[in-house]
Design a protein around this motif. Structure first.
Motif, PDB file in Angstrom:
ATOM      1  N   VAL A  63       0.901  -1.331  -0.173  1.00  0.00           N
ATOM      2  CA  VAL A  63      -0.165   0.003   0.019  1.00  0.00           C
ATOM      3  C   VAL A  63       0.862   1.261   0.061  1.00  0.00           C
ATOM      4  N   GLY A  64       1.948   1.145   0.847  1.00  0.00           N
ATOM      5  CA  GLY A  64       2.699   2.373   0.906  1.00  0.00           C
ATOM      6  C   GLY A  64       3.388   2.786  -0.399  1.00  0.00           C
ATOM      7  N   PHE A  65       3.985   1.542  -1.147  1.00  0.00           N
ATOM      8  CA  PHE A  65       4.834   1.784  -2.183  1.00  0.00           C
ATOM      9  C   PHE A  65       4.016   1.997  -3.348  1.00  0.00           C
ATOM     10  N   HIS A  66       2.680   1.801  -3.554  1.00  0.00           N
ATOM     11  CA  HIS A  66       1.999   1.754  -4.466  1.00  0.00           C
ATOM     12  C   HIS A  66       1.076   3.570  -4.349  1.00  0.00           C
ATOM     13  N   VAL A  67       0.875   3.840  -3.220  1.00  0.00           N
ATOM     14  CA  VAL A  67       0.256   4.924  -3.153  1.00  0.00           C
ATOM     15  C   VAL A  67       1.537   5.939  -3.479  1.00  0.00           C
ATOM     16  N   GLU A  68       2.555   5.788  -3.191  1.00  0.00           N
ATOM     17  CA  GLU A  68       3.922   6.668  -3.367  1.00  0.00           C
ATOM     18  C   GLU A  68       3.915   6.622  -5.215  1.00  0.00           C
ATOM     19  N   ALA A  69       3.755   5.502  -5.509  1.00  0.00           N
ATOM     20  CA  ALA A  69       4.132   5.458  -6.990  1.00  0.00           C
ATOM     21  C   ALA A  69       2.904   6.102  -7.769  1.00  0.00           C
ATOM     22  N   LEU A  70       1.664   6.054  -7.161  1.00  0.00           N
ATOM     23  CA  LEU A  70       0.597   6.481  -7.977  1.00  0.00           C
ATOM     24  C   LEU A  70       0.857   8.015  -7.952  1.00  0.00           C
ATOM     25  N   MET A  71       1.119   8.608  -6.840  1.00  0.00           N
ATOM     26  CA  MET A  71       1.321  10.162  -6.866  1.00  0.00           C
ATOM     27  C   MET A  71       2.352  10.340  -7.733  1.00  0.00           C
ATOM     28  N   GLY A  75      -1.315  10.510 -10.389  1.00  0.00           N
ATOM     29  CA  GLY A  75      -2.638  10.176  -9.743  1.00  0.00           C
ATOM     30  C   GLY A  75      -3.351  11.289  -8.718  1.00  0.00           C
ATOM     31  N   THR A  76      -4.471  11.229  -8.473  1.00  0.00           N
ATOM     32  CA  THR A  76      -5.152  12.347  -7.770  1.00  0.00           C
ATOM     33  C   THR A  76      -5.998  11.737  -6.749  1.00  0.00           C
ATOM     34  N   ARG A  77      -6.308  12.533  -5.583  1.00  0.00           N
ATOM     35  CA  ARG A  77      -6.762  11.870  -4.674  1.00  0.00           C
ATOM     36  C   ARG A  77      -8.420  11.534  -5.038  1.00  0.00           C
ATOM     37  N   GLU A  78      -9.039  12.207  -5.767  1.00  0.00           N
ATOM     38  CA  GLU A  78     -10.390  11.933  -6.333  1.00  0.00           C
ATOM     39  C   GLU A  78     -10.367  10.471  -7.040  1.00  0.00           C
ATOM     40  N   GLU A  79      -9.223  10.200  -7.877  1.00  0.00           N
ATOM     41  CA  GLU A  79      -8.963   8.859  -8.614  1.00  0.00           C
ATOM     42  C   GLU A  79      -8.811   7.801  -7.528  1.00  0.00           C
ATOM     43  N   LEU A  80      -8.201   7.971  -6.546  1.00  0.00           N
ATOM     44  CA  LEU A  80      -7.941   7.008  -5.352  1.00  0.00           C
ATOM     45  C   LEU A  80      -8.933   6.741  -4.767  1.00  0.00           C
ATOM     46  N   LEU A  81     -10.052   8.023  -4.660  1.00  0.00           N
ATOM     47  CA  LEU A  81     -11.251   7.498  -3.895  1.00  0.00           C
ATOM     48  C   LEU A  81     -12.324   6.917  -4.755  1.00  0.00           C
ATOM     49  N   CYS A 105      -2.523   6.814   4.268  1.00  0.00           N
ATOM     50  CA  CYS A 105      -1.243   7.153   3.706  1.00  0.00           C
ATOM     51  C   CYS A 105      -1.056   8.137   2.419  1.00  0.00           C
ATOM     52  N   TRP A 106      -2.107   8.266   1.773  1.00  0.00           N
ATOM     53  CA  TRP A 106      -2.101   9.316   0.715  1.00  0.00           C
ATOM     54  C   TRP A 106      -2.147  10.554   1.250  1.00  0.00           C
ATOM     55  N   ASP A 107      -3.007  11.004   2.339  1.00  0.00           N
ATOM     56  CA  ASP A 107      -2.893  12.105   2.887  1.00  0.00           C
ATOM     57  C   ASP A 107      -1.896  12.748   3.418  1.00  0.00           C
ATOM     58  N   GLU A 108      -1.253  11.636   4.256  1.00  0.00           N
ATOM     59  CA  GLU A 108       0.128  12.000   4.693  1.00  0.00           C
ATOM     60  C   GLU A 108       1.140  12.509   3.794  1.00  0.00           C
ATOM     61  N   MET A 109       1.361  11.530   2.879  1.00  0.00           N
ATOM     62  CA  MET A 109       2.214  11.840   1.742  1.00  0.00           C
ATOM     63  C   MET A 109       1.948  13.252   1.085  1.00  0.00           C
ATOM     64  N   ALA A 110       0.781  13.506   0.674  1.00  0.00           N
ATOM     65  CA  ALA A 110       0.348  14.675   0.189  1.00  0.00           C
ATOM     66  C   ALA A 110       0.764  15.851   1.058  1.00  0.00           C
ATOM     67  N   ALA A 111       0.472  15.760   2.309  1.00  0.00           N
ATOM     68  CA  ALA A 111       0.685  16.876   3.320  1.00  0.00           C
ATOM     69  C   ALA A 111       2.236  17.051   3.168  1.00  0.00           C
ATOM     70  N   LEU A 112       2.986  16.338   3.322  1.00  0.00           N
ATOM     71  CA  LEU A 112       4.536  16.332   3.228  1.00  0.00           C
ATOM     72  C   LEU A 112       4.864  16.806   1.903  1.00  0.00           C
ATOM     73  N   LYS A 113       4.201  16.463   0.617  1.00  0.00           N
ATOM     74  CA  LYS A 113       4.630  17.251  -0.544  1.00  0.00           C
ATOM     75  C   LYS A 113       4.328  18.652  -0.595  1.00  0.00           C
ATOM     76  N   GLU A 114       3.120  19.085   0.030  1.00  0.00           N
ATOM     77  CA  GLU A 114       2.720  20.381   0.139  1.00  0.00           C
ATOM     78  C   GLU A 114       3.550  21.257   0.991  1.00  0.00           C
TER      79      GLU A 114
END
Length: 116
Positions: A63-71, A75-81, A105-114
């Motif tokens: 999950v962690g690796f593929h969320v990272e790769a999707l970003m 990929g967008t949060r909307e596509e993920l949802l 995981c997505w929200d954590e990584m997105a916050a770090l990117k922001e």
């Protein structure tokens, strides 16, 4: 432990495994390259599929690796949802629990990117 820390910890463990048996990364790498070949599905779509499978088989590191790769592949949060909704519909309660982990995981990584 944060998802970023979990990913790094898993990478460290994988490096040790790969060093202990070089056939593993060679074989798995070839399989991964073959799976990503072709141009009918784009890389983002393939990552959505990989993440859906990771959630379905309940693999936290996947999950962690593929969320990272999707970003990484746009990929967008909307596509993920939207993918999570289909995954939950097909997998029921256990998938619901891992879908929540994937969104966390997505929200954590997105916050770090922001914040970067």
């Amino acid at each position: 432990m944060s998802w970023v820390e979990k990913n790094e910890s898993m990478r460290t463990a994988l490096r040790a495994l790969n060093k202990a048996n070089p056939n593993i990364p060679e074989g798995f790498g070839a399989m991964s390259k073959a799976a990503l070949a072709g141009d009918v599905l784009d890389h983002k779509t393939k990552e959505l599929l990989a993440l859906a499978m990771a959630i379905s088989v309940r693999c936290d590191p996947c999950v962690g690796f593929h969320v990272e790769a999707l970003m990484k592949h746009g990929g967008t949060r909307e596509e993920l949802l939207e993918m999570l909704a289909m995954n939950i519909q097909m997998g029921g309660g256990p998938v619901l629990m891992y879908a929540a982990k994937a969104l966390e995981c997505w929200d954590e990584m997105a916050a770090l990117k922001e914040g970067a």
